[in-house]
Design an enzyme around this catalytic site. Structure first.
Site, PDB file in Angstrom:
ATOM      1  N   GLU A  38       0.858  -1.195   0.000  1.00  0.00           N
ATOM      2  CA  GLU A  38       0.000   0.000   0.000  1.00  0.00           C
ATOM      3  C   GLU A  38       0.896   1.249   0.000  1.00  0.00           C
ATOM      4  OE1 GLU A  38      -2.014   0.077   3.773  1.00  0.00           O
ATOM      5  OE2 GLU A  38      -3.354   1.733   3.231  1.00  0.00           O
ATOM      6  N   LYS A 107      -9.533   1.936  -1.571  1.00  0.00           N
ATOM      7  CA  LYS A 107      -9.704   1.318  -0.242  1.00  0.00           C
ATOM      8  C   LYS A 107     -11.024   1.748   0.401  1.00  0.00           C
ATOM      9  CE  LYS A 107      -7.009   0.644   4.027  1.00  0.00           C
ATOM     10  NZ  LYS A 107      -5.723   0.990   4.665  1.00  0.00           N
ATOM     11  N   CYS A 140      -4.905  -3.553   2.760  1.00  0.00           N
ATOM     12  CA  CYS A 140      -4.580  -3.585   4.189  1.00  0.00           C
ATOM     13  C   CYS A 140      -5.790  -3.832   5.095  1.00  0.00           C
ATOM     14  CB  CYS A 140      -3.826  -2.307   4.577  1.00  0.00           C
ATOM     15  SG  CYS A 140      -2.815  -2.590   6.059  1.00  0.00           S
TER      16      CYS A 140
HETATM   17  C1  ACM Z   1      -3.691  -0.082   7.319  1.00  0.00           C
HETATM   18  O1  ACM Z   1      -4.808  -0.291   6.861  1.00  0.00           O
HETATM   19  N1  ACM Z   1      -2.742   0.489   6.595  1.00  0.00           N
HETATM   20  C2  ACM Z   1      -3.350  -0.468   8.687  1.00  0.00           C
END
Ligand code: ACM
Length: 260
Positions: A38, A107, A140
């Site tokens: 990410e 995300k 993530c």
């Molecule tokens: C995250 O979602 N970077 C912990």
């Protein structure tokens, strides 16, 4: 297919250096698909909006151009996380191939102070059909919502690519469960290192891994060193959702009961 996870140690704000470090690792190890962390090009620990605006790129920006050149040269695919400048700022992942952009994911479940800087994604959980299999994307913290991996499995994904900047220690083990409950492969590419930005300090946990539909950890990297590892996987193994004569993990779901 040959699947690689790339674990880097980005320096905050140093886009060219971070890109170069990732490319050097990728050069060292042939693969059909590379998964990068990410926000791998910018670093993670933003403290104000202006910083994100300065480093965010459009989906066809300089980071995309550099990785596309690698994809063209090596005839391979690459999934990577970046700060996306669009109608809003998104914490995004792009999937690119030898002929350019295949697709984007933004995300959905933002972690902690990411909520100050990014808007929650609006592209759902997409699945892309590549020559070697069906690839879904999440980023993530999406791991903590079983719905994310499940949505990808229901849509037919055989492999979840999972660019990450992990902070909580539970994810590497939890991904074994995500893979088992969906009979799916997952490739989590995390980063290592610490980002100290004055009063906000974050330690990342590395431990990038590739997990099979049977929950086997096919490869796992160190918790504190950059690295790359590639394994051969047959993504068709993810099509077997039946675990015995009576139980098909996807077909036997009872959605009408879950909402009662
Ligand atoms: C995250 O979602 N970077 C912990």
């Amino acid at each position: 297919m040959h699947l690689a996870i790339v674990q880097t140690s980005p320096a905050f704000g140093k886009i060219k250096e971070n890109l170069q470090a990732a490319l050097e690792l990728m050069e060292s190890t042939p693969a059909d698909l590379y998964v990068l962390p990410e926000l791998f090009n910018t670093g993670y620990n933003f403290i104000e909006n202006l910083e994100v605006e300065r480093v965010a790129e459009q989906a066809d920006g300089p980071t995309f151009q550099a990785l596309r050149a690698f994809g063209q040269k090596r005839f391979c695919y690459i999934a990577y996380g970046f700060a996306e400048k669009a109608d809003y700022l998104y914490n995004s992942a792009a999937l690119i191939g030898p002929s350019g952009l295949v697709g984007l994911y933004r995300k959905v479940h933002l972690f902690d102070r990411e909520n100050l800087f990014f808007k929650s994604g609006n592209l759902g959980f997409p699945v892309f059909d590549l020559p070697f299999g069906k690839i879904g994307m999440m980023i993530c913290f999406d791991w903590i919502y079983p719905e994310a991996a499940r949505a990808l499995a229901i849509k037919g994904a055989q492999l979840i690519v999972h660019p990450s900047n992990l902070v909580l220690p539970y994810c590497p083990d939890a991904m074994v469960t995500r893979c088992l409950e969906n009979r799916i492969f997952a490739a989590t590419a995390d980063r290592v290192g610490r980002e100290n930005r004055g009063s906000f300090e974050i330690q990342f946990i590395g431990t990038s891994e590739i997990v099979s539909p049977r929950g086997e950890i096919l490869a796992r990297l160190d918790k504190d060193k950059p690295g790359i590892v590639a394994v051969d996987v047959d993504l068709r193994q993810a099509d077997k959702k039946k675990i015995n004569h009576y139980n098909d993990l996807i077909v036997d779901r009872k959605p009408e009961q879950y909402s009662r």
